[in-house]
Write a protein that holds these residues in place. Sequence first.
Motif, PDB file in Angstrom:
ATOM      1  N   LYS A 102       8.455 -36.705 -18.959  1.00 15.49           N
ATOM      2  CA  LYS A 102       9.457 -37.813 -19.163  1.00 15.49           C
ATOM      3  C   LYS A 102      10.492 -37.601 -18.403  1.00 15.49           C
ATOM      4  CE  LYS A 102      12.859 -38.999 -23.027  1.00 15.49           C
ATOM      5  NZ  LYS A 102      13.196 -38.656 -24.469  1.00 15.49           N
ATOM      6  N   GLU A 103      10.887 -36.251 -17.647  1.00 14.26           N
ATOM      7  CA  GLU A 103      12.080 -36.235 -16.859  1.00 14.26           C
ATOM      8  C   GLU A 103      11.483 -36.833 -15.437  1.00 14.26           C
ATOM      9  OE1 GLU A 103      15.104 -32.686 -15.254  1.00 14.26           O
ATOM     10  OE2 GLU A 103      13.507 -32.496 -16.768  1.00 14.26           O
ATOM     11  N   ILE A 104      10.251 -36.468 -15.160  1.00 10.11           N
ATOM     12  CA  ILE A 104       9.695 -37.135 -13.714  1.00 10.11           C
ATOM     13  C   ILE A 104       9.933 -38.581 -13.884  1.00 10.11           C
ATOM     14  CG2 ILE A 104       7.713 -37.447 -12.538  1.00 10.11           C
ATOM     15  CD1 ILE A 104       6.950 -34.490 -13.238  1.00 10.11           C
ATOM     16  N   ASP A 105       9.329 -39.289 -15.200  1.00  7.49           N
ATOM     17  CA  ASP A 105       9.399 -40.677 -15.222  1.00  7.49           C
ATOM     18  C   ASP A 105      10.889 -41.249 -15.093  1.00  7.49           C
ATOM     19  OD1 ASP A 105       8.080 -43.093 -15.827  1.00  7.49           O
ATOM     20  OD2 ASP A 105       9.403 -42.959 -17.596  1.00  7.49           O
ATOM     21  N   ASN A 106      11.901 -40.574 -15.736  1.00  6.56           N
ATOM     22  CA  ASN A 106      13.322 -40.935 -15.588  1.00  6.56           C
ATOM     23  C   ASN A 106      13.940 -40.940 -13.997  1.00  6.56           C
ATOM     24  OD1 ASN A 106      13.495 -41.304 -18.089  1.00  6.56           O
ATOM     25  ND2 ASN A 106      14.273 -39.203 -18.688  1.00  6.56           N
ATOM     26  N   LEU A 107      13.450 -40.001 -13.361  1.00  9.30           N
ATOM     27  CA  LEU A 107      13.855 -40.020 -11.837  1.00  9.30           C
ATOM     28  C   LEU A 107      13.131 -40.722 -11.152  1.00  9.30           C
ATOM     29  CD1 LEU A 107      13.828 -36.024 -11.252  1.00  9.30           C
ATOM     30  CD2 LEU A 107      15.653 -37.652 -11.598  1.00  9.30           C
ATOM     31  N   ASP A 108      11.845 -41.148 -11.430  1.00  7.99           N
ATOM     32  CA  ASP A 108      11.048 -42.283 -10.818  1.00  7.99           C
ATOM     33  C   ASP A 108      11.657 -43.769 -10.960  1.00  7.99           C
ATOM     34  OD1 ASP A 108       9.436 -40.368  -9.523  1.00  7.99           O
ATOM     35  OD2 ASP A 108       7.749 -40.891 -11.214  1.00  7.99           O
ATOM     36  N   VAL A 109      12.012 -44.102 -12.571  1.00  7.35           N
ATOM     37  CA  VAL A 109      12.804 -45.180 -12.676  1.00  7.35           C
ATOM     38  C   VAL A 109      13.989 -45.318 -12.045  1.00  7.35           C
ATOM     39  CG1 VAL A 109      13.986 -46.614 -14.508  1.00  7.35           C
ATOM     40  CG2 VAL A 109      11.749 -45.299 -14.990  1.00  7.35           C
ATOM     41  N   LYS A 110      15.018 -44.502 -11.925  1.00  9.34           N
ATOM     42  CA  LYS A 110      16.150 -44.187 -11.146  1.00  9.34           C
ATOM     43  C   LYS A 110      15.875 -44.481  -9.766  1.00  9.34           C
ATOM     44  CE  LYS A 110      20.308 -41.604 -10.621  1.00  9.34           C
ATOM     45  NZ  LYS A 110      21.036 -40.213 -10.989  1.00  9.34           N
ATOM     46  N   ASP A 111      14.821 -43.887  -9.199  1.00  8.00           N
ATOM     47  CA  ASP A 111      14.592 -44.049  -7.522  1.00  8.00           C
ATOM     48  C   ASP A 111      14.228 -45.785  -7.200  1.00  8.00           C
ATOM     49  OD1 ASP A 111      13.969 -43.437  -5.052  1.00  8.00           O
ATOM     50  OD2 ASP A 111      12.202 -42.757  -5.345  1.00  8.00           O
ATOM     51  N   ASP A 112      13.616 -46.139  -8.428  1.00 12.74           N
ATOM     52  CA  ASP A 112      13.381 -47.509  -8.281  1.00 12.74           C
ATOM     53  C   ASP A 112      14.477 -48.521  -8.027  1.00 12.74           C
ATOM     54  OD1 ASP A 112      10.783 -47.015  -8.161  1.00 12.74           O
ATOM     55  OD2 ASP A 112      10.222 -47.522 -10.045  1.00 12.74           O
ATOM     56  N   LEU A 113      15.552 -48.078  -8.800  1.00 17.11           N
ATOM     57  CA  LEU A 113      16.808 -48.795  -8.800  1.00 17.11           C
ATOM     58  C   LEU A 113      17.769 -48.396  -7.442  1.00 17.11           C
ATOM     59  CD1 LEU A 113      17.706 -48.544 -12.565  1.00 17.11           C
ATOM     60  CD2 LEU A 113      16.556 -50.419 -11.336  1.00 17.11           C
ATOM     61  N   CYS A 114      17.892 -47.168  -7.396  1.00 13.84           N
ATOM     62  CA  CYS A 114      18.752 -46.676  -6.007  1.00 13.84           C
ATOM     63  C   CYS A 114      18.137 -45.474  -5.546  1.00 13.84           C
ATOM     64  CB  CYS A 114      20.254 -46.561  -6.531  1.00 13.84           C
ATOM     65  SG  CYS A 114      20.181 -45.360  -7.910  1.00 13.84           S
ATOM     66  N   ASP A 115      18.333 -45.043  -4.262  1.00 11.69           N
ATOM     67  CA  ASP A 115      18.144 -43.754  -3.777  1.00 11.69           C
ATOM     68  C   ASP A 115      18.666 -42.742  -4.648  1.00 11.69           C
ATOM     69  OD1 ASP A 115      16.776 -45.410  -1.897  1.00 11.69           O
ATOM     70  OD2 ASP A 115      18.613 -45.280  -0.487  1.00 11.69           O
ATOM     71  N   ARG A 159      13.125 -33.471  -8.387  1.00  8.44           N
ATOM     72  CA  ARG A 159      11.523 -34.030  -8.914  1.00  8.44           C
ATOM     73  C   ARG A 159      10.385 -33.153  -8.219  1.00  8.44           C
ATOM     74  NH1 ARG A 159      10.798 -40.019  -7.393  1.00  8.44           N
ATOM     75  NH2 ARG A 159      11.286 -39.529  -5.298  1.00  8.44           N
ATOM     76  N   MET A 160      10.780 -32.451  -7.039  1.00  5.33           N
ATOM     77  CA  MET A 160       9.695 -31.669  -6.574  1.00  5.33           C
ATOM     78  C   MET A 160       9.438 -30.450  -7.338  1.00  5.33           C
ATOM     79  SD  MET A 160      10.867 -31.885  -2.484  1.00  5.33           S
ATOM     80  CE  MET A 160       9.781 -30.641  -1.955  1.00  5.33           C
ATOM     81  N   GLU A 161      10.632 -30.077  -7.716  1.00  2.99           N
ATOM     82  CA  GLU A 161      10.191 -28.700  -8.809  1.00  2.99           C
ATOM     83  C   GLU A 161       9.715 -29.210  -9.956  1.00  2.99           C
ATOM     84  OE1 GLU A 161      12.952 -25.783 -11.153  1.00  2.99           O
ATOM     85  OE2 GLU A 161      14.027 -27.143 -10.051  1.00  2.99           O
ATOM     86  N   LEU A 162       9.800 -30.333 -10.482  1.00  6.54           N
ATOM     87  CA  LEU A 162       9.038 -30.794 -11.882  1.00  6.54           C
ATOM     88  C   LEU A 162       7.706 -31.004 -11.401  1.00  6.54           C
ATOM     89  CD1 LEU A 162      11.766 -33.279 -13.227  1.00  6.54           C
ATOM     90  CD2 LEU A 162      10.996 -30.943 -14.184  1.00  6.54           C
ATOM     91  N   VAL A 163       7.278 -31.475 -10.361  1.00  9.65           N
ATOM     92  CA  VAL A 163       5.861 -31.735 -10.046  1.00  9.65           C
ATOM     93  C   VAL A 163       5.250 -30.422  -9.825  1.00  9.65           C
ATOM     94  CG1 VAL A 163       4.292 -32.581  -8.252  1.00  9.65           C
ATOM     95  CG2 VAL A 163       6.573 -33.974  -8.977  1.00  9.65           C
ATOM     96  N   SER A 164       5.764 -29.407  -9.362  1.00 16.67           N
ATOM     97  CA  SER A 164       5.367 -28.163  -9.361  1.00 16.67           C
ATOM     98  C   SER A 164       5.084 -27.468 -10.619  1.00 16.67           C
ATOM     99  CB  SER A 164       6.144 -27.195  -8.260  1.00 16.67           C
ATOM    100  OG  SER A 164       5.688 -26.013  -8.300  1.00 16.67           O
TER     101      SER A 164
END
Length: 518
Positions: free
Chosen positions: A133-146, A155-160
């Motif tokens: 869920k946290e990764i998905d929220n960061l991905d959505v935010k990345d779509d809207l702005c950097d 996000r890298m830490e969450l993926v790990s």
Amino acid sequence: MEDLPIVGKKFTWYKADGSAKSRLDRILVSEEWLKVWPMSKQYVQAREVLDHCAIVVKSWIKDWGPKPFKSIDAWLLEPGFKDLVRDKWMSYEVQGNSITKVKDKLKRLKFDLKEWNRSVFGNLEENKRKIMKEIDNLDVKDDLCDLMENEKLRRMELVSQQRLVEKKLESLYRQNARSNWFKYGYSNSKFYHSTTRWRRIKNEVKGVELNGQWCEEPDTVGVRVGRVELECCMLQFADDTLFMCEDSFTNIFTIKAILKVFELASGIKVNIHKYKLAGVKVGRNLLETYAKSLNCGAMQIPFKYLGLQVGGNPRRTQFWDPVVDKVKARISAWKGKCLSLAGRVCLVKWVLTTIPLFYLSIFKAPISVCKKISSIQRRLIWAWGADHKRISWVSWANVCKAKEEGGLGVKDIRMFNCALLAKWNWRMLSEEKGKWKEILASKYYTGGVRNEVSGNYSSWWWKDLSRACSEGECDGWFQKSVVWNVGAGDKVRFWEDVWVENNKLKTLFPRLFTISLD
């Protein structure tokens, strides 16, 4: 399709003449069914007119109590887990021999690992959902702005963390499924999920047979003792466990299954040379057959446990012969010749009196046995080791008096026996907690200080204990020595207990007592 576990009869079809039987009828369900109703079972009903039995499908979850501790392989993937176990193990300070130390350390480690699993390791599925869920929220935010630099690092830490959780879940599924990992695939396959789900259904406790009736309610299972039907499921002392059941091959196989499950759950192998099988009113040949089925030895009643004879009749003098022989064996002629009078008195007080202590604390000794032990003590003090009989210059009653009263402080065996038995009554009256007290109170205790024998069905042990509290120099010595604090009054019997001198109120005021009963 999966064949659901069956409860009740093993067969669903019977030939009219009884010459054949088979399980022709069964219910198969799909994977989707088990996802919705994971604990479904087939219940075979009674056969009436037809030669087939009806089958009913039910699905419910019953709580049969705490599950045994099990180590999880995924714990090894957690950073710092091995250091945690090592530090915990080294921090435990226990006393005893090597085996006792290891047992106590394992017990403490099990408790700490349960707490660590609950607070640190956590629920893997829940942790995975939170990370996704946290990764998905960061991905959505990345779509809207950097994303900011710290958000990218997060996000890298969450993926790990996600990858590590996936590895833990794979290890957990592999352990639960107990199947060949490389042959059948990985954890996300339907095979592993179905295998894990099927093992859970298969290993679930469906119910037990109680008094000839099938029971699926955990609250109704267990041995009921006494008037209040106190539940007593298991008897344990130290590292010993006692199972009780009716004599049947079904129960023998159940005990065998319990021992096997204990080995698998704990990793401790049961020593077949140490556990025994005894039978009450069971033929010797049948008992030996049961023992062979359990691969253990058979023993006859009475038997010895912790040095105490179990199942014998302590009202017979033969029951006490081993105790008397043991007292005689501790003394010899040279001790009587070489020891002074003071040394012989110490030998009597601190050795001979303590040998029968265990027996005297549980059973009421016959008067003849008390006289035998007192005779051995008396001869050791005055004439043991002498070539001829000597005179006892002081009566034994005076020898048994306290030093302050002019005696030697030697305990009178009969009075000592009564005092030890009365201690049970004292512990019953005090607020001491314990399973033993609950069982005795449920079976025998009537309340009050007098502790009368309750009915004709009381055991001989309880009758002896009750009589011991009234024997001695005067009748009712125990009752006269006990003082009650009324408190809430829930344990005081107004009419039955003694309030005035040595009389009950119902005796002094019979008319008022009769009116109170109306």
